[in-house]
Design a protein around this motif. Structure first.
Motif, PDB file in Angstrom:
ATOM      1  N   MET A   1      35.099  35.141  12.240  1.00 43.03           N
ATOM      2  CA  MET A   1      36.133  35.427  13.353  1.00 43.03           C
ATOM      3  C   MET A   1      37.295  36.161  14.050  1.00 43.03           C
ATOM      4  O   MET A   1      37.998  36.281  15.035  1.00 43.03           O
ATOM      5  N   LEU A   2      38.290  35.420  12.844  1.00 41.84           N
ATOM      6  CA  LEU A   2      39.571  36.688  12.733  1.00 41.84           C
ATOM      7  C   LEU A   2      39.077  37.843  13.235  1.00 41.84           C
ATOM      8  O   LEU A   2      40.503  38.160  13.517  1.00 41.84           O
ATOM      9  N   CYS A   3      38.512  38.522  12.263  1.00 43.78           N
ATOM     10  CA  CYS A   3      38.380  39.957  12.602  1.00 43.78           C
ATOM     11  C   CYS A   3      37.938  40.332  13.641  1.00 43.78           C
ATOM     12  O   CYS A   3      38.230  41.290  14.623  1.00 43.78           O
ATOM     13  N   ALA A   4      37.219  39.768  14.045  1.00 41.83           N
ATOM     14  CA  ALA A   4      36.677  39.414  15.772  1.00 41.83           C
ATOM     15  C   ALA A   4      37.845  39.843  16.540  1.00 41.83           C
ATOM     16  O   ALA A   4      38.235  40.860  17.665  1.00 41.83           O
ATOM     17  N   ILE A   5      39.190  38.606  16.458  1.00 44.17           N
ATOM     18  CA  ILE A   5      40.224  38.700  16.641  1.00 44.17           C
ATOM     19  C   ILE A   5      41.061  40.269  16.478  1.00 44.17           C
ATOM     20  O   ILE A   5      41.591  41.635  17.566  1.00 44.17           O
ATOM     21  N   LEU A   6      41.088  40.498  15.289  1.00 46.09           N
ATOM     22  CA  LEU A   6      42.313  42.278  15.247  1.00 46.09           C
ATOM     23  C   LEU A   6      41.341  42.728  15.489  1.00 46.09           C
ATOM     24  O   LEU A   6      41.904  43.553  16.487  1.00 46.09           O
ATOM     25  N   SER A   7      40.246  42.659  15.954  1.00 44.58           N
ATOM     26  CA  SER A   7      38.996  44.644  16.171  1.00 44.58           C
ATOM     27  C   SER A   7      39.369  44.232  18.143  1.00 44.58           C
ATOM     28  O   SER A   7      39.696  45.782  18.488  1.00 44.58           O
ATOM     29  N   ASP A   8      38.997  43.252  18.308  1.00 41.05           N
ATOM     30  CA  ASP A   8      39.607  43.046  20.738  1.00 41.05           C
ATOM     31  C   ASP A   8      40.534  43.406  20.410  1.00 41.05           C
ATOM     32  O   ASP A   8      41.224  44.238  21.482  1.00 41.05           O
ATOM     33  N   THR A   9      41.814  43.026  19.894  1.00 40.02           N
ATOM     34  CA  THR A   9      42.765  43.019  20.058  1.00 40.02           C
ATOM     35  C   THR A   9      43.248  44.116  19.355  1.00 40.02           C
ATOM     36  O   THR A   9      44.704  44.773  20.303  1.00 40.02           O
ATOM     37  N   VAL A  10      43.055  44.984  19.020  1.00 44.33           N
ATOM     38  CA  VAL A  10      43.162  46.094  17.937  1.00 44.33           C
ATOM     39  C   VAL A  10      44.845  46.095  17.383  1.00 44.33           C
ATOM     40  O   VAL A  10      45.668  46.389  17.503  1.00 44.33           O
TER      41      VAL A  10
END
Length: 305
Positions: free
Chosen positions: A139-148
């Protein structure tokens, strides 16, 4: 028969991790669900799954007659076959409400934040359910990805708070180092076909009755795409010929914080209308444009009216 928890077509990291996390949350609330995906994980997602020991969801292409929980979308254009006879039980998303309708009341969490996993972090808290360490990492990685890595204008304080909480659960000391590792993997183009590159993050939209495809490739340095740019142009032209009015491909440089837009369209003037930039050729640089959801799709929707 278990209900599917299913993300959008051409799944990105948020879509696949959302399906995994939401299925875990729903199951712990006593619901009979399984995570699913409309395609195999892209390289960045595969990196995240391996990094935190997660299993990719089963691939599903048809949901006829099934119960489904949607994550990271609510548009028919991003749904699998069989949605006309499926029963939508819930939606968790961070985009505008799409055109999928339901036959029954449903549970919907749709927040104006940078990532669906930010919404899910708050859902876990709301229901008093502990987030597993491995899922928290995803989940942490997904947020970092989507928010660049918080460079995108879609980023909110809620996203930052969610990342702080998830990093503590997952045992990640430096989220920015992790984010750069992800984007280096995401930037790799060696061995990938032009079709795979365009469809790594690609969505179709209905804009005033016209089918419009918009893809995005995010890289740490735009020069990494110099050797494939001509191939990408040929590929979006091929994709447009498959019944689309226009296809746009954002090549986003996360360090320069802007995007080069490749386009092929029956009416190229929509690019000038959308962004107020003069056209010369089939590409244009859009300074500061990082988000398809917030900066590109709304502009094109206005330009197509």
């Amino acid at each position: 028969m278990s209900a599917y928890v299913l993300g959008h077509l051409h799944p990105d990291t948020d879509s696949i991790i959302s399906a995994i996390a939401a299925a875990d949350l729903y199951a712990k609330r006593g619901l009979d669900v399984v995570p699913a995906a409309q395609g195999k994980p892209a390289p960045e997602t595969a990196f995240v799954l391996e990094r935190f020991g997660l299993t990719a969801p089963q691939i599903v292409e048809d949901v006829a007659g099934r119960e489904v929980y949607l994550v990271d979308y609510s548009d028919l254009g991003q749904a699998p076959r069989g949605m006309d006879s499926a029963t939508v039980m819930g939606i968790v998303d961070h985009h505008k409400l799409g055109d999928i309708t339901t036959s029954l009341p449903l549970e919907a969490w749709i927040w104006p934040v940078g990532c669906t996993n930010t919404v899910l972090t708050n859902m876990y808290e709301f229901y008093g359910i502990e987030i597993p360490r491995s899922i928290a990492g995803g989940m942490l990685c997904a947020i970092l990805s989507d928010t660049v890595m918080f460079k995108s204008p879609t980023s909110t304080e809620a996203d930052r708070k969610a990342v702080e909480k998830l990093a503590a659960i997952a045992g990640v000391d430096d989220v920015m180092v992790l984010g750069m590792d992800m984007f280096r993997v995401k930037s790799a183009v060696d061995g990938a076909s032009m079709q795979d590159l365009v469809f790594r993050d690609f969505k179709d939209f209905d804009m005033s009755g016209k089918k419009v495809g918009i893809g995005q490739l995010e890289v740490v340095d735009l020069s990494l795409l110099d050797g494939v740019k001509d191939g990408l142009k040929q590929e979006i032209a091929r994709i447009k010929a498959d019944g689309r009015h226009s296809v746009f491909l954002l090549l986003t440089d996360i360090m320069k914080e802007g995007s080069e837009l490749l386009f092929v369209s029956d009416d190229p003037s929509v690019v000038e209308k959308a962004f107020g930039v003069p056209l010369s050729g089939d590409t244009v640089w859009l300074d500061g444009v990082m988000s398809r959801k917030k900066q590109v799709v709304p502009n094109f929707e206005k330009a197509f009216k």
